[in-house]
Design a protein around this motif. Structure first.
Motif, PDB file in Angstrom:
ATOM      1  N   PHE A 106       9.767  -1.019 -29.932  1.00  0.00           N
ATOM      2  CA  PHE A 106       8.353  -1.126 -29.595  1.00  0.00           C
ATOM      3  C   PHE A 106       8.096  -2.515 -29.050  1.00  0.00           C
ATOM      4  CE2 PHE A 106       8.570  -2.674 -33.914  1.00  0.00           C
ATOM      5  CZ  PHE A 106       7.756  -3.794 -33.897  1.00  0.00           C
ATOM      6  N   VAL A 107       7.035  -2.629 -28.286  1.00  0.00           N
ATOM      7  CA  VAL A 107       6.640  -3.929 -27.726  1.00  0.00           C
ATOM      8  C   VAL A 107       5.130  -4.022 -27.799  1.00  0.00           C
ATOM      9  CG1 VAL A 107       6.600  -5.374 -25.662  1.00  0.00           C
ATOM     10  CG2 VAL A 107       8.601  -3.968 -26.150  1.00  0.00           C
ATOM     11  N   GLU A 108       4.640  -5.121 -28.292  1.00  0.00           N
ATOM     12  CA  GLU A 108       3.202  -5.389 -28.307  1.00  0.00           C
ATOM     13  C   GLU A 108       2.971  -6.749 -27.654  1.00  0.00           C
ATOM     14  OE1 GLU A 108       1.428  -5.058 -32.178  1.00  0.00           O
ATOM     15  OE2 GLU A 108       2.546  -3.236 -32.646  1.00  0.00           O
ATOM     16  N   LEU A 110       2.348  -7.329 -24.316  1.00  0.00           N
ATOM     17  CA  LEU A 110       2.664  -7.446 -22.893  1.00  0.00           C
ATOM     18  C   LEU A 110       1.530  -6.951 -22.011  1.00  0.00           C
ATOM     19  CD1 LEU A 110       6.412  -6.361 -22.651  1.00  0.00           C
ATOM     20  CD2 LEU A 110       5.460  -8.648 -22.659  1.00  0.00           C
ATOM     21  N   GLY A 111       0.507  -6.396 -22.597  1.00  0.00           N
ATOM     22  CA  GLY A 111      -0.608  -5.889 -21.798  1.00  0.00           C
ATOM     23  C   GLY A 111      -0.387  -4.465 -21.371  1.00  0.00           C
ATOM     24  N   ALA A 112      -0.946  -4.086 -20.222  1.00  0.00           N
ATOM     25  CA  ALA A 112      -0.866  -2.711 -19.729  1.00  0.00           C
ATOM     26  C   ALA A 112       0.584  -2.295 -19.535  1.00  0.00           C
ATOM     27  CB  ALA A 112      -1.613  -2.601 -18.406  1.00  0.00           C
ATOM     28  N   GLY A 113       0.856  -1.050 -19.862  1.00  0.00           N
ATOM     29  CA  GLY A 113       2.189  -0.494 -19.649  1.00  0.00           C
ATOM     30  C   GLY A 113       3.195  -0.827 -20.722  1.00  0.00           C
ATOM     31  N   GLN A 114       2.768  -1.393 -21.840  1.00  0.00           N
ATOM     32  CA  GLN A 114       3.737  -1.734 -22.876  1.00  0.00           C
ATOM     33  C   GLN A 114       4.187  -0.482 -23.595  1.00  0.00           C
ATOM     34  OE1 GLN A 114       1.580  -4.591 -25.184  1.00  0.00           O
ATOM     35  NE2 GLN A 114       0.574  -3.077 -26.445  1.00  0.00           N
ATOM     36  N   ALA A 115       5.391  -0.518 -24.119  1.00  0.00           N
ATOM     37  CA  ALA A 115       5.967   0.641 -24.808  1.00  0.00           C
ATOM     38  C   ALA A 115       5.472   0.740 -26.228  1.00  0.00           C
ATOM     39  CB  ALA A 115       7.494   0.541 -24.791  1.00  0.00           C
TER      40      ALA A 115
END
Length: 115
Positions: A106-108, A110-115
């Protein structure tokens, strides 16, 4: 997405590498100062001549490496690998660096389009 980590021993390539990554559309990453295990052992003050001799096989003048950490979409990973190979002359040369990637579960942030 993947977490791509480059430990760059050939630190004179860092600035050109970052510029080339930017030019290829790869934005964002973190650069850390890092030190290899053999250098730390050699500087620990222990009288272990074996480790000092092993260090001489590597670049005795280099004090540290640079570690670049990037979170990239899967297609960007291939681009980053090509750029890194071109700028460094290839990681298969001794004492240039090591590159590896791991899946990002998961990624938080990064803004729009993050997984």
């Amino acid at each position: 997405m993947q977490v791509v980590i480059l430990v760059l021993n050939k630190t004179e390539c860092l600035q050109p590498l970052l510029e080339a990554l930017l030019e290829s559309g790869i934005r964002g990453g973190t650069v850390l100062e890092s030190t290899g295990m053999m250098r730390v052992i050699d500087n620990s003050g222990d009288d272990l001549p074996m480790f000092g001799a092993l260090r001489q096989l590597f670049d005795p003048e280099r004090r540290s490496s640079k570690t670049l950490i990037m979170v990239l979409d899967d297609p960007e990973v291939a681009v980053a690998r090509q750029v890194i190979a071109r700028v460094t002359g290839g990681l298969n040369h001794p004492d240039t660096g090591i590159l590896f990637a791991m899946p990002a579960l998961f990624v938080e942030g990064l803004g729009a389009g993050q997984a």
